[in-house]
Scaffold this motif. Structure first.
Motif, PDB file in Angstrom:
ATOM      1  N   ALA A 126       0.839  -1.204   0.000  1.00  0.00           N
ATOM      2  CA  ALA A 126       0.000   0.000   0.000  1.00  0.00           C
ATOM      3  C   ALA A 126       0.875   1.256   0.000  1.00  0.00           C
ATOM      4  N   ALA A 127       1.934   1.253   0.814  1.00  0.00           N
ATOM      5  CA  ALA A 127       2.841   2.403   0.864  1.00  0.00           C
ATOM      6  C   ALA A 127       3.483   2.631  -0.504  1.00  0.00           C
ATOM      7  N   LEU A 128       3.931   1.554  -1.128  1.00  0.00           N
ATOM      8  CA  LEU A 128       4.541   1.664  -2.454  1.00  0.00           C
ATOM      9  C   LEU A 128       3.551   2.257  -3.451  1.00  0.00           C
ATOM     10  N   GLN A 129       2.331   1.750  -3.446  1.00  0.00           N
ATOM     11  CA  GLN A 129       1.317   2.236  -4.390  1.00  0.00           C
ATOM     12  C   GLN A 129       1.026   3.719  -4.158  1.00  0.00           C
ATOM     13  N   PHE A 130       0.919   4.102  -2.893  1.00  0.00           N
ATOM     14  CA  PHE A 130       0.644   5.504  -2.597  1.00  0.00           C
ATOM     15  C   PHE A 130       1.825   6.379  -3.002  1.00  0.00           C
ATOM     16  N   LEU A 131       3.047   5.967  -2.636  1.00  0.00           N
ATOM     17  CA  LEU A 131       4.231   6.776  -2.953  1.00  0.00           C
ATOM     18  C   LEU A 131       4.452   6.877  -4.463  1.00  0.00           C
ATOM     19  N   TYR A 132       4.127   5.829  -5.183  1.00  0.00           N
ATOM     20  CA  TYR A 132       4.222   5.874  -6.640  1.00  0.00           C
ATOM     21  C   TYR A 132       3.256   6.934  -7.188  1.00  0.00           C
ATOM     22  N   ALA A 133       2.005   6.874  -6.771  1.00  0.00           N
ATOM     23  CA  ALA A 133       1.008   7.857  -7.214  1.00  0.00           C
ATOM     24  C   ALA A 133       1.421   9.262  -6.779  1.00  0.00           C
ATOM     25  N   TRP A 134       1.922   9.378  -5.548  1.00  0.00           N
ATOM     26  CA  TRP A 134       2.367  10.660  -4.999  1.00  0.00           C
ATOM     27  C   TRP A 134       3.490  11.238  -5.850  1.00  0.00           C
ATOM     28  N   SER A 135       4.402  10.387  -6.345  1.00  0.00           N
ATOM     29  CA  SER A 135       5.530  10.881  -7.148  1.00  0.00           C
ATOM     30  C   SER A 135       5.061  11.394  -8.512  1.00  0.00           C
ATOM     31  N   LEU A 136       3.939  10.904  -9.001  1.00  0.00           N
ATOM     32  CA  LEU A 136       3.407  11.356 -10.279  1.00  0.00           C
ATOM     33  C   LEU A 136       2.578  12.625 -10.138  1.00  0.00           C
ATOM     34  N   ASN A 137       1.904  12.746  -8.989  1.00  0.00           N
ATOM     35  CA  ASN A 137       1.000  13.867  -8.786  1.00  0.00           C
ATOM     36  C   ASN A 137       0.820  14.090  -7.287  1.00  0.00           C
ATOM     37  N   ALA A 138       1.709  14.885  -6.703  1.00  0.00           N
ATOM     38  CA  ALA A 138       1.654  15.113  -5.253  1.00  0.00           C
ATOM     39  C   ALA A 138       0.334  15.772  -4.876  1.00  0.00           C
ATOM     40  N   PRO A 139      -0.351  15.226  -3.881  1.00  0.00           N
ATOM     41  CA  PRO A 139      -1.655  15.779  -3.488  1.00  0.00           C
ATOM     42  C   PRO A 139      -1.507  17.131  -2.810  1.00  0.00           C
ATOM     43  N   LYS A 140      -2.530  17.948  -2.955  1.00  0.00           N
ATOM     44  CA  LYS A 140      -2.545  19.244  -2.274  1.00  0.00           C
ATOM     45  C   LYS A 140      -2.789  19.040  -0.778  1.00  0.00           C
ATOM     46  N   ASN A 141      -3.566  18.006  -0.441  1.00  0.00           N
ATOM     47  CA  ASN A 141      -3.879  17.739   0.951  1.00  0.00           C
ATOM     48  C   ASN A 141      -3.611  16.259   1.238  1.00  0.00           C
ATOM     49  N   LEU A 142      -2.490  15.985   1.874  1.00  0.00           N
ATOM     50  CA  LEU A 142      -2.064  14.613   2.120  1.00  0.00           C
ATOM     51  C   LEU A 142      -3.090  13.841   2.951  1.00  0.00           C
ATOM     52  N   THR A 143      -3.667  14.497   3.953  1.00  0.00           N
ATOM     53  CA  THR A 143      -4.636  13.830   4.825  1.00  0.00           C
ATOM     54  C   THR A 143      -5.847  13.343   4.027  1.00  0.00           C
ATOM     55  N   ASP A 144      -6.388  14.206   3.183  1.00  0.00           N
ATOM     56  CA  ASP A 144      -7.544  13.824   2.362  1.00  0.00           C
ATOM     57  C   ASP A 144      -7.167  12.720   1.383  1.00  0.00           C
ATOM     58  N   ASP A 145      -6.001  12.870   0.763  1.00  0.00           N
ATOM     59  CA  ASP A 145      -5.568  11.896  -0.231  1.00  0.00           C
ATOM     60  C   ASP A 145      -5.385  10.511   0.406  1.00  0.00           C
ATOM     61  N   LEU A 146      -4.805  10.478   1.599  1.00  0.00           N
ATOM     62  CA  LEU A 146      -4.623   9.200   2.304  1.00  0.00           C
ATOM     63  C   LEU A 146      -5.976   8.580   2.662  1.00  0.00           C
TER      64      LEU A 146
ATOM     65  N   ILE B 118       8.386   3.834 -10.510  1.00  0.00           N
ATOM     66  CA  ILE B 118       8.080   2.718  -9.607  1.00  0.00           C
ATOM     67  C   ILE B 118       9.345   2.305  -8.852  1.00  0.00           C
ATOM     68  N   ASP B 119      10.489   2.306  -9.540  1.00  0.00           N
ATOM     69  CA  ASP B 119      11.750   1.954  -8.885  1.00  0.00           C
ATOM     70  C   ASP B 119      12.134   3.017  -7.857  1.00  0.00           C
ATOM     71  N   LEU B 120      11.866   4.272  -8.188  1.00  0.00           N
ATOM     72  CA  LEU B 120      12.141   5.359  -7.257  1.00  0.00           C
ATOM     73  C   LEU B 120      11.288   5.207  -5.993  1.00  0.00           C
ATOM     74  N   ALA B 121      10.029   4.840  -6.166  1.00  0.00           N
ATOM     75  CA  ALA B 121       9.147   4.644  -5.010  1.00  0.00           C
ATOM     76  C   ALA B 121       9.648   3.486  -4.142  1.00  0.00           C
ATOM     77  N   ILE B 122      10.100   2.407  -4.772  1.00  0.00           N
ATOM     78  CA  ILE B 122      10.641   1.259  -4.029  1.00  0.00           C
ATOM     79  C   ILE B 122      11.896   1.678  -3.268  1.00  0.00           C
ATOM     80  N   LEU B 123      12.787   2.398  -3.936  1.00  0.00           N
ATOM     81  CA  LEU B 123      14.022   2.863  -3.285  1.00  0.00           C
ATOM     82  C   LEU B 123      13.720   3.789  -2.113  1.00  0.00           C
ATOM     83  N   ARG B 124      12.826   4.724  -2.320  1.00  0.00           N
ATOM     84  CA  ARG B 124      12.487   5.677  -1.250  1.00  0.00           C
ATOM     85  C   ARG B 124      11.961   4.943  -0.022  1.00  0.00           C
ATOM     86  N   LEU B 125      11.074   4.001  -0.248  1.00  0.00           N
ATOM     87  CA  LEU B 125      10.477   3.237   0.837  1.00  0.00           C
ATOM     88  C   LEU B 125      11.541   2.449   1.601  1.00  0.00           C
TER      89      LEU B 125
END
Length: 149
Positions: A15-35, A85-92
């Motif tokens: 789940a963290a990987l999927q969220f961070l991948y999406a976040w890297s493509l389009n960072a949310p304006k409101n992290l709390t709402d997006d989560l 996707i590799d960047l998200a895996i590395l970051r995590l």
């Protein structure tokens, strides 16, 4: 750790990987709402993913440090050319290795490689392993042990 705990942690990492991948493509304006929206669309109740949510918050909180380390460790690779996707895996994995002393670095590396097998291409495994292996040698702690909190 029980099989159930291990499975729950794996679900959290995915789940963290999927969220961070999406976040890297389009960072949310409101992290709390997006989560909230993200976890509403997951298979299990949100609390099942509490470990993953800790990883998301920690990774985003330390993103500048983590990305700086990736730039240094990814020799002969332009940061912007690393697959998202590799960047998200590395970051995590790097967040876990640097900031989560309760997780042995080799566990973080193995989990990252498993995630790359599941979500990336065949070449990603070597690239990710190489970077995380170099980080492991730099962080100055036993790679096979968790440090007491």
């Amino acid at each position: 750790m029980s099989k159930a705990q291990f499975a729950q942690r794996r679900d959290g990492r995915v789940a963290a990987l999927q969220f961070l991948y999406a976040w890297s493509l389009n960072a949310p304006k409101n992290l709390t709402d997006d989560l909230r929206v993200f976890f509403e669309n997951c298979e299990h109740p949100r609390d099942h993913y509490s470990f993953g949510e800790e990883l998301i918050h920690g990774t985003i909180e330390h993103i500048e440090d983590i990305d700086g380390r990736i730039r240094t460790l990814a020799q002969n690779w332009e940061f912007d050319r690393i697959a998202k996707i590799d960047l998200a895996i590395l970051r995590l994995a790097m967040f876990e290795m640097i900031y989560r002393k309760d997780i042995p670095p080799v566990v973080s590396i193995n989990e990252a490689i498993d995630l790359s097998k599941q979500f990336s291409n065949a070449d990603a495994k070597r690239f990710i392993n190489g970077i995380l292996d170099r980080l492991k040698d730099q962080i100055g702690r036993d790679a096979r042990r968790a440090d007491a909190g």
